[in-house]
Design an enzyme around this catalytic site. Structure first.
Site, PDB file in Angstrom:
ATOM      1  N   HIS A 148       0.901  -1.388   0.044  1.00 48.20           N
ATOM      2  CA  HIS A 148       0.050   0.039   0.083  1.00 48.20           C
ATOM      3  C   HIS A 148       0.831   1.381  -0.039  1.00 48.20           C
ATOM      4  CE1 HIS A 148      -3.524   2.526   1.685  1.00 48.20           C
ATOM      5  NE2 HIS A 148      -2.323   3.413   2.082  1.00 48.20           N
ATOM      6  N   GLU A 149       1.797   1.386   1.044  1.00 59.11           N
ATOM      7  CA  GLU A 149       3.007   2.435   1.031  1.00 59.11           C
ATOM      8  C   GLU A 149       3.591   2.456  -0.536  1.00 59.11           C
ATOM      9  OE1 GLU A 149       2.304   4.542   3.162  1.00 59.11           O
ATOM     10  OE2 GLU A 149       0.958   3.268   4.566  1.00 59.11           O
TER      11      GLU A 149
ATOM     12  N   HIS B 222       1.633   4.551  -2.742  1.00 65.67           N
ATOM     13  CA  HIS B 222       1.591   5.793  -2.512  1.00 65.67           C
ATOM     14  C   HIS B 222       2.639   6.429  -3.340  1.00 65.67           C
ATOM     15  CE1 HIS B 222      -1.798   6.797  -0.068  1.00 65.67           C
ATOM     16  NE2 HIS B 222      -1.371   5.744   1.181  1.00 65.67           N
TER      17      HIS B 222
ATOM     18  N   GLU C 159      -5.940   7.076  -0.851  1.00 66.91           N
ATOM     19  CA  GLU C 159      -5.843   5.881  -0.146  1.00 66.91           C
ATOM     20  C   GLU C 159      -6.542   4.618  -0.937  1.00 66.91           C
ATOM     21  OE1 GLU C 159      -4.243   5.327   2.612  1.00 66.91           O
ATOM     22  OE2 GLU C 159      -3.770   7.355   2.502  1.00 66.91           O
TER      23      GLU C 159
HETATM   24 ZN    ZN Z   1      -2.237   5.180   2.938  1.00 60.60          ZN
END
Ligand code: ZN
Length: 414
Positions: free
Chosen positions: A275-276, A279, A353
């Site tokens: 997930h990071e 980003h 997100e």
């Molecule tokens: Zn996040």
């Protein structure tokens, strides 16, 4: 005119207080009779009850602390405190720079002294009661001292620079101040992890072992360098877990809390890391920085228009147009604008997100991210049913239910 501005300032302060309390109230009352299937296994029955109590206690606390702040701020304006302080200092120094530094220094000290008791109560009473607090009094005092030191060096330095630009170049002031603040933001964005974080925490490169191997195989597939992954000792202050992406270009890094590594399974940690990386791949941090720079430009331009109007400073009790008293009045006048900008920022953040979740689901797996997010919510006694209006105003992340539904939909499509 001065009187109208005076009442506008008071109105904005009371209005924003009422808005926040209304949102808190909606959020406090918002529960569902039966939790949706997706959320039914997050908490045990007793824990669920505890999470509701934790939410209520935090809302009660913010009601008390914000009421005290409201009373202080309204009386400070009502009694012309800012003007009185300004005169008092003006009679004691001939240097405008010294005046500005002392003016904001005294305001910072007063507001910090008022804030400390609430901070202590929050950390050592509420967080302690629910088992989150790991901060020792020594760490708390150390944090305060370091925070003050940073405020004196960085805050004082920036304040002097902005004041100097204002006095030296009235017309061009906002452009030059914007350039200076932009340079500073880019610098901080790049070096925050190297310069500021080490004052408060230890960051160590991820150590060898099963987790590192799992991360290595994923990171190389996703095209992310492993030497940019760090573990931070978040357990020094709280048992709550987290992970974040920070920095630009060669200074980028992903930081995992040690608490996250303890609480989650290997698969789940890799999913959070994915997930990071999402980003990073989607350039969210760069977009956020650019949005922040644009907002600063708008704010400085408006400030340059307002600061020359004497009635604005006079509404706070100053004798005439004043840079430093005008800055306080402007901050209050600007707060409705910053409320709207905050809503927009949160909307973009929630969109980011979802995008990062999607990246994790497509390049790794959705299911360990779902179980990982559930564990993080359980561990922090997170609110499963926030009120949609509260989410709209304040949530930088979508609520857990929406994230799970989004992840399930992606999983179903692949
Ligand atoms: Zn996040």
């Amino acid at each position: 005119m001065t009187e109208i501005i005076f009442w506008v300032l008071i109105g904005i302060i009371i209005g924003s207080f009422l808005l926040e309390r209304w949102l808190d109230y909606l959020n406090m009352k918002h529960t569902v009779p039966v939790l949706p299937d997706e959320l039914s296994d997050v908490f045990e029955k007793e824990e669920y009850r505890k999470s509701q109590l934790y939410k209520k206690e935090n809302i009660k606390f913010s009601f008390i602390s914000s009421t005290v702040s409201l009373l202080i701020m309204v009386s400070a304006i009502g009694f012309g405190f800012f003007g009185i302080l300004d005169q008092f200092l003006a009679e004691r120094t001939t240097s405008y720079y010294a005046l500005v530094l002392m003016f904001f220094g005294i305001l910072a000290i007063v507001s910090d002294i008022l804030g400390i008791s609430f901070e202590v109560y929050d950390i050592f009473k509420i967080e302690e009661k629910y088992g989150f607090n790991k901060t020792t009094p020594a760490t708390f005092i150390g944090d305060k001292l370091k925070g003050w030191l940073l405020m004196i060096i960085i805050g004082g330095g920036l304040l002097l620079l902005i004041t100097w630009l204002y006095l030296a170049t009235e017309e061009l002031f906002w452009v030059l101040a914007w350039a200076a603040i932009t340079l500073f933001s880019v610098f901080m964005n790049m070096f925050y992890s190297n310069l500021i974080v080490p004052l408060f925490n230890k960051q160590t490169p991820l150590e060898a072992g099963e987790l590192r191997d799992a991360i290595e195989s994923f990171a190389s597939k996703a095209g992310y360098q492993l030497n940019n992954i760090y573990v931070i000792d978040g357990s020094k202050r709280s048992s709550k877990a987290n992970a974040y992406f920070t920095g630009l270009g060669p200074k980028k890094r992903i930081v995992l809390y040690d608490t996250l590594i303890n609480d989650l399974e290997t698969d789940e940690i890799v999913a959070v890391l994915a997930h990071e990386i999402g980003h990073y791949k989607k350039k969210h941090s760069l977009k956020g920085l650019i949005a922040g720079i644009l907002q600063t430009g708008v704010m400085l331009y408006l400030f340059s228009l307002f600061v020359t109007v004497p009635e604005i400073s006079q509404a706070l009790g100053a004798k005439g147009a004043s840079f430093h008293v005008g800055l306080i009045a402007f901050t209050i006048l600007y707060s409705p604008v910053s409320l709207v900008l905050g809503i927009l920022t949160n909307m973009f953040s929630r969109k980011h997100e979802y995008e990062a979740d999607q990246f994790a689901a497509e390049h790794f797996k959705a299911s360990p991210l779902v179980t990982g997010l559930k564990k993080l919510t359980k561990k922090s006694l997170g609110n499963l049913t926030p009120h949609p209006k509260y989410v709209f105003f304040h949530y930088s992340h979508p609520p857990l239910l929406q994230r799970i539904q989004n992840l399930s939909a992606i999983q179903a499509n692949t």
